[in-house]
Design an enzyme around this catalytic site. Structure first.
Site, short mmCIF file in Angstrom:
data_model
loop_
_atom_site.label_atom_id
_atom_site.label_comp_id
_atom_site.label_asym_id
_atom_site.label_seq_id
_atom_site.Cartn_x
_atom_site.Cartn_y
_atom_site.Cartn_z
N ASP A 1 9.90 7.94 -11.47
CA ASP A 1 9.22 7.48 -10.25
C ASP A 1 7.73 7.28 -10.52
OD1 ASP A 1 9.01 7.23 -7.19
OD2 ASP A 1 7.65 8.90 -7.60
N ILE B 1 -2.24 7.45 1.19
CA ILE B 1 -3.59 7.31 0.63
C ILE B 1 -3.93 5.83 0.49
CG2 ILE B 1 -5.16 7.95 -1.24
CD1 ILE B 1 -2.97 9.95 -2.16
N LYS C 1 5.32 3.73 -10.24
CA LYS C 1 4.04 3.63 -9.54
C LYS C 1 2.92 3.23 -10.52
CE LYS C 1 5.54 6.90 -6.03
NZ LYS C 1 5.76 8.34 -5.75
N GLU D 1 0.83 -1.21 0.00
CA GLU D 1 0.00 0.00 0.00
C GLU D 1 0.86 1.27 0.00
OE1 GLU D 1 -2.63 2.11 -0.65
OE2 GLU D 1 -3.88 0.55 0.27
N GLY E 1 6.34 11.17 2.84
CA GLY E 1 6.54 11.63 4.20
C GLY E 1 6.53 10.46 5.16
N GLU F 1 14.90 16.23 -4.24
CA GLU F 1 16.24 15.73 -3.94
C GLU F 1 17.28 16.64 -4.61
OE1 GLU F 1 16.79 12.91 -2.19
OE2 GLU F 1 14.73 12.16 -2.10
#
Lengths: 437, 437
Positions: B202, B137, B206, B130, B303, B191
């Site tokens: 990235d 989320i 996903k 997840e 985060g 970054e």
């Protein structure tokens, strides 16, 4: 070879027909995903022509719901009768007959939830109700599982598509409430008797269900503060827009140190908040957790196909429970039965929120000063003031004030004091404003 | 008395420390909900000062991950090492040692998903992820369960907070890409080497994970079309705004009759669409199902605390699987292993989308007519045309064109033809525009 899971459906109106159609056309694909094939084995409706509309074969249809409840070959019952009378009987009898139940009935859960959860528990059965709030949006799901690591701190929901449609028309096109309601009725977005929706009652039912889940608390519907949208003036929606806010009918649950704040009323939200962008008949709900922060779930809050999507997701969920150790099932209210908390619900006077005020005042020196002094005397801090010509003739002006957070009781006192001023010429308009993050 | 579920954590950086803190402070409350108490029994990190930061007692810390994998008292392993090298070894070894695995590692799943899912299956273990997409989320959850009744027709995701932060700054404050990137780096949203984010890489990882779940298909990362945001000009974002569109870096998966369209690129979306309101470092994903219609999920995409929320939700999910009949577990990719489909992925030339074009042209008679004729010759229909003064000097003008849906291959040909005109004075800017409902 997929295992078969047999389902009985009681109530084959618009949503029931959606469920029948969905199972007929998607059972194979769902079996490809889950390994279990749903079979709609029997359907009960007072009117046998209803299931026929969805293509249910006549030999599966009966007018007697009791037959389904007594049928030992059925593993789960879907209750889509609605209302809190006979539907309650069906659900309780189904548990006692050893069947799990799926329902979309928020009124039933809000009014008789305690009895229903207890009867399910006593009989080792499950009640699933994803379709009861937010239509097709998987919304109960994150509260039950995806956010399980969080303490929910607050929840703000646009939970009634009828109200949101009417408010969107008023906001975006400047229509009056009466005109927007009439058009919503003509377009099929509002019932001929729209009371349950526009009074906030339907939203209150859903809020009670969601708050029970989010806080693991039995919520007493009678303790909710409920206001509807039928008193709103399009002029205030427009003034709010100018100030950067959009008016929504919100179901609000906040978990504070003193207790829960549970309320339904029109509320301004900042136009950058995603709730503000939820227009027309869509629903959305913001859930704030102490670890995840702000999350939001959006989609169609009603309709045959979206609601059927939620009902069938619940059925699939139940097929999984059928082989699980009952101790590890997801419990009712997402909490273990012996762990339900008795959290106090705040009286409305103690609720903290911000306010939009509109005062029609005499256009003369000292009026603004007098009013801001009254607010200061009540420790209410002002965020913004807007003064504009009144539409109500010369010598009058409209004063619009946004405040910061304060206690409702304090605001009530300040409003009473301001209302008594001879220079305040009409009832003061007050709309709450939520300081969402 | 809650049953204890013992967890080992490999990799205790920022997210790992969040997981350790969350379990330490919320394990009791989670047990109140689920009846199972999570215990972080052991933590491995190359640098033992890392777990110490999160208050993990020294006697639970090791620098040798192999010890955790070999420890028979641990029931699940959380892999938060990152990367596709040693992390892959840890995950595969954990399955072979009889442990379930939770990971946030999208690169690992996108590159080695097939091997990881197969090894898990062969060993009767589970992989949960997840936290790999959309941070906190609950996003994998509806794809796995809440939308199980639906065939996903399309999915549009803002999946990279760094890019969304930069685009929001460019869009809302008119900053250049270079300035917005620099400020994002200073604010900690990007970054020092931002390549993986701004290149779209990235987001592609996903998207590959999400598309696998949504369509029950093994997705080959190499077949995705990927463009980043580093070539975008703030002037185009402003022009799009004028026309009612907001530019977002989207991961897009569409399931058409001919195959899947899988792509990552900047794209305009209508400013009334809720994706357009997803600003700053937030993520959001729109999922369209054939029954539920449009649903959207919004929240913090990264985060320490939000990601820990998702990791722990997965751990709780796994505790439930431990007592379930394996035939009824939620299978990998949300489909039964023998039911995975080999769906063709469309080449970019065959993808259908709409376009925003900006052409710097000579300010002379007949230019617009010549260009619209070329579009018509390629069967491309025009939605809107905006002509404005160019910032690039006299005798030049900027022509902005919105088109309706067309095939990318056809648009490529039209652009090549227009580019060859002597009156077209600079490379044509092309940004895709999604016709979301």
């Amino acid at each position: 070879m997929a295992e078969v899971f047999t389902v009985g459906l009681i109530g084959c109106g618009v949503v029931g027909q959606g469920v029948a159609r969905l199972i007929a056309s998607e059972a194979e694909e769902i079996a490809r995903k889950t390994g279990v094939k749903l079979e709609l084995a029997r359907v009960a409706d007072k009117d046998p022509s209803q299931p026929r509309k969805a293509g249910v074969p006549d030999d599966r249809v009966t007018t007697d719901a009791a037959e389904l409840i007594a049928d030992p070959s059925l593993q789960a019952i879907v209750e889509l009768v609605g209302g809190t009378g006979i539907a309650r009987e069906f659900v309780l009898q189904a548990f006692k007959a050893g069947k799990d139940v799926v329902t979309a009935n928020k009124a039933l859960l809000a009014k008789h939830g305690r009895e229903i959860y207890k009867t399910a528990r006593d009989n080792g059965r499950c009640i699933a109700f994803e379709a009861s709030c937010g239509g097709g949006i998987p919304l109960i799901l994150p509260l039950r599982t995806g956010l399980v690591a969080n303490r929910v701190t607050a929840l703000y929901g646009i939970l009634n598509g009828t109200c949101n449609y009417i408010l969107s028309e008023m906001d975006q096109k400047g229509k009056s409430y009466a005109v927007a309601l009439k058009e919503a009725q003509e377009a099929g977005y509002a019932e001929l008797d729209p009371t349950l929706d526009v009074s906030g009652g339907d939203t209150a039912h859903k809020l009670a269900v969601l708050a029970s889940l989010a806080f693991g608390a039995d919520v007493d519907l009678a303790k909710l503060h409920v206001e509807g949208i039928d008193q709103l003036d399009a002029a205030d929606l427009a003034a709010g827009r100018e100030l950067g806010y959009v008016c929504k009918l919100l179901g609000i649950a906040q978990n504070g140190e003193d207790g829960l704040s549970l309320r339904v009323h029109p509320s301004f939200v900042h136009d950058r908040h995603p709730l503000a962008g939820t227009s027309g008949s869509f629903n959305a709900i913001s859930v704030y957790g102490n670890w995840v922060g702000h999350t939001l779930y959006y989609g169609r809050g009603a309709g045959s196909k979206p609601t059927a999507s939620a009902v069938v997701a619940d059925l699939v969920d139940i097929t999984r429970l059928h082989t699980a150790d009952p101790d590890h099932r997801v419990p009712h209210l997402a909490f273990q039965p012996d762990a339900l908390a008795a959290t106090p619900i705040l009286p409305m006077d103690e609720v903290v929120t911000a306010y939009y005020l509109r005062l029609r005042v005499a256009d003369q020196t000292g009026v603004l000063s007098r009013i801001t002094t009254i607010l200061a005397e009540h420790d209410i801090s002002i965020d913004a003031v807007l003064q504009r010509e009144s539409a109500h003739g010369e010598g009058q002006t409209d004063l619009i004030i946004l405040t910061h957070d304060t206690r409702e009781g304090r605001m009530n006192q300040a409003i009473a004091t301001m209302q008594a001023l001879p220079t305040v010429l009409a009832p003061i308009v007050r709309i709450r404003k939520e300081e969402l993050n």
